[in-house]
Enzyme design. Structure first.
Site, PDB file in Angstrom:
ATOM      1  N   HIS A  68      25.672  14.746   7.817  1.00  0.00           N
ATOM      2  CA  HIS A  68      24.672  13.712   7.568  1.00  0.00           C
ATOM      3  C   HIS A  68      24.790  13.139   6.160  1.00  0.00           C
ATOM      4  CE1 HIS A  68      20.262  12.386   7.374  1.00  0.00           C
ATOM      5  NE2 HIS A  68      20.726  11.800   8.459  1.00  0.00           N
ATOM      6  N   LYS A 118      25.962  10.992   2.876  1.00  0.00           N
ATOM      7  CA  LYS A 118      26.385   9.617   2.594  1.00  0.00           C
ATOM      8  C   LYS A 118      26.884   9.588   1.155  1.00  0.00           C
ATOM      9  CE  LYS A 118      22.935   9.080   5.814  1.00  0.00           C
ATOM     10  NZ  LYS A 118      21.968  10.095   6.199  1.00  0.00           N
ATOM     11  N   ASP A 121      37.616   5.567  -7.489  1.00  0.00           N
ATOM     12  CA  ASP A 121      38.464   5.856  -8.659  1.00  0.00           C
ATOM     13  C   ASP A 121      38.036   7.120  -9.402  1.00  0.00           C
ATOM     14  OD1 ASP A 121      40.070   3.678  -8.184  1.00  0.00           O
ATOM     15  OD2 ASP A 121      39.078   2.379  -9.626  1.00  0.00           O
ATOM     16  N   HIS A 154      13.117   4.614   5.131  1.00  0.00           N
ATOM     17  CA  HIS A 154      14.183   5.592   5.372  1.00  0.00           C
ATOM     18  C   HIS A 154      14.534   6.346   4.096  1.00  0.00           C
ATOM     19  CE1 HIS A 154      18.409   6.812   6.630  1.00  0.00           C
ATOM     20  NE2 HIS A 154      17.694   7.149   7.699  1.00  0.00           N
ATOM     21  N   LYS A 177      14.619   8.995   1.086  1.00  0.00           N
ATOM     22  CA  LYS A 177      14.468  10.453   1.078  1.00  0.00           C
ATOM     23  C   LYS A 177      14.395  10.883  -0.385  1.00  0.00           C
ATOM     24  CE  LYS A 177      17.801   9.722   4.669  1.00  0.00           C
ATOM     25  NZ  LYS A 177      17.051   9.786   5.890  1.00  0.00           N
ATOM     26  N   ASP A 201       5.940  15.399 -11.376  1.00  0.00           N
ATOM     27  CA  ASP A 201       5.423  15.387 -12.762  1.00  0.00           C
ATOM     28  C   ASP A 201       6.123  14.389 -13.677  1.00  0.00           C
ATOM     29  OD1 ASP A 201       3.703  17.346 -11.953  1.00  0.00           O
ATOM     30  OD2 ASP A 201       4.697  18.994 -13.014  1.00  0.00           O
TER      31      ASP A 201
END
Length: 487
Positions: free
Chosen positions: A228, A230, A235, A405, A407, A412
């Site tokens: 899952h 991404k 370079d 979507h 996440k 604090d």
């Protein structure tokens, strides 16, 4: 043999098979008690069907070491990590900012559980719009001189996905070393014909946990254990990590979802080396290419900024839920506020108690979830768990401006995590995930300001509003909540 005898024999075989699989679940797989009970009940209540479901959804790969390092690679990684860890414990380490020093316990946790090195020379750009993310990513690929390493859970052959593959192909044609890793289930609509030109130009393509029958790509017995992550590294100097996949909905171009609100960070600095390391470990397993990771280990990092960061990865191949434990540490250590954005809020028991404890101890807890489902059962389970937080004094906000979507967790105003990990059991235990843990007040302030801006597009889910939900929703919630531990 009489018909009655045949029926008796079939029933006996099914009974023995069910009992054998139940024995396997209890004594061999050694799952959590709740999951064990759920699976045994399913197998015995649904003869044959229960076994089929178990084969598709619940193979245990925790005992398998699928991302292997050579002895030299492991020695190099361990040596650097332990040297830094000892320096921090002995009070000799010089932190680049106050936030890293304040959160050194979390840093040490990530070092011990996640084998995550702390880098302090990073520059971070926060991107929350899909069109901006894609524009920046394509521009960086066009400017690539040596390599592009891209890993995505979802890549679709729509206009956005085709454009992405086309730019990778052009990079390969001018001599850039291109590697594309996709998850076989998340990217099941990508066939060899879609990447033919890329491969002809010298680019390399691999699938993570491919189906055993290539002509039936939608049939994959490893339904649960998906990559899952991404991550894109260009370079060895520029890295992207976050929630965006490559398809038109992530650019807000799909009418069903409308505007797509997500978060990704573009990083330059030492953390890019760790992102590249994560990519190559995944790549080496999926492609079987014998890549020498010492080139990644010993490449001098590019010093770009002053933000402290750790890249933490987790997956079902490990007994330790590394990202989940780091998130729990953040939440239980909070003194003032916890801000969470997630498309799915389906925590397990320990994580739910961590959030409730924070709220009950006077910490301001705000959780933002979408106004619409992309997975029906998960959405209604999310709604159910949201009420637990409301009862504990936390606040739940429903994002109304399209699909949320992102996440992210911010605590604090000092520490944040961004990545592919949803706030749910699937991400904590079943998927291979990657997150950045950031110790920098300026970056966290930007994330917090974005959260406050998002609140303008939300309505609060209060107890009064929750109590007005329809009978249909009241039925859906417990059913959805019941099956979350089977996944």
């Amino acid at each position: 043999m009489a018909t009655g005898e045949i029926v008796t024999l079939v029933i006996t075989i099914i009974f023995v098979l069910d009992m054998a699989v139940a024995f396997l679940v209890i004594f061999i797989e050694r799952k959590r008690p709740a999951a064990t009970l759920a699976w045994v009940s399913t197998i015995l209540a649904l003869p044959v069907i229960g076994i089929v479901l178990y084969c598709f959804f619940s193979q245990n790969i925790a005992r398998k070491k699928i991302f292997k390092l050579t002895e030299g690679e492991d020695r190099a990684m361990t040596s650097s990590l332990r040297k830094q860890e000892r320096s921090i414990k002995n009070g000799e380490f010089i932190f680049s900012n106050r936030e890293a020093d304040l959160w050194k316990d979390l840093i040490l946790l990530n070092q011990n559980y996640g084998r995550s090195y702390l880098t302090q020379d990073n520059d971070i750009k926060i991107i929350t719009d899909g069109k901006e993310m894609f524009s920046d990513l394509i521009e960086d690929i066009r400017n690539a001189e040596k390599s592009v390493n891209a890993c995505y859970f979802i890549l679709k052959p729509d206009e956005v996905g085709k454009k992405f593959i086309e730019e990778l192909t052009k990079a390969a044609e001018r001599g850039v070393e291109v590697r594309l890793l996709i998850d076989a289930m998340g990217s099941k609509k990508i066939w060899k014909r879609h990447t033919r030109n890329l491969r002809r130009a010298g680019g390399k393509v691999a699938e993570f946990f491919p189906t055993l029958l290539p002509i039936f790509k939608t049939i994959n017995v490893r339904f649960n254990y998906r990559n899952h992550r991404k991550i894109t590294v260009i370079d060895g100097k520029i890295g992207y990590i976050g929630g965006f996949n490559i398809a038109k909905e992530y650019l807000g171009l799909k009418e069903k979802f409308g505007y797509w609100r997500d978060t990704v960070i573009r990083v330059t600095g030492g953390a890019v080396q760790d992102m590249n390391m994560r990519f190559f470990m995944d790549w080496r397993y999926a492609s079987k290419e014998n890549v020498d990771l010492s080139d990644v280990f010993f490449t001098p990092p590019v010093t770009e900024g002053e933000s402290a960061m750790q890249i933490v990865s987790s997956g079902p191949d490990s007994k330790h839920e590394k990202i989940k434990r780091a998130m729990m540490k953040m939440i239980t250590s909070a003194a003032e506020e916890v801000l969470i954005q997630t498309p799915y809020f389906v925590p397990d028991g320990p994580m739910l108690e961590s959030v409730k404890m924070a709220a009950l101890s006077g910490v301001k807890v705000k959780i933002m979830i979408p106004c619409m489902p992309d997975h029906i059962f998960v959405y209604w389970a999310t709604y159910s768990y949201a009420y637990d937080i409301i009862e504990s004094g936390g606040e739940i906000y429903i994002y109304d401006n399209g699909f949320l979507h992102a996440k992210t967790i911010m605590v604090d105003g000092e520490v944040a995590t961004i990545g592919s990990t949803n706030f749910d059991v699937r991400s904590f235990r079943l998927n291979f995930e990657g997150n950045a843990f950031i110790y920098d007040k300026d970056t966290v302030k930007k994330l917090r300001d974005t959260f406050e801006e998002d609140l303008k597009s939300c309505h609060q889910l209060t107890k009064e509003l929750y109590d007005k939900r329809s009978l249909a929703i009241r039925i859906k919630e417990p059913v959805a909540r019941l099956i979350t531990d089977i996944l």
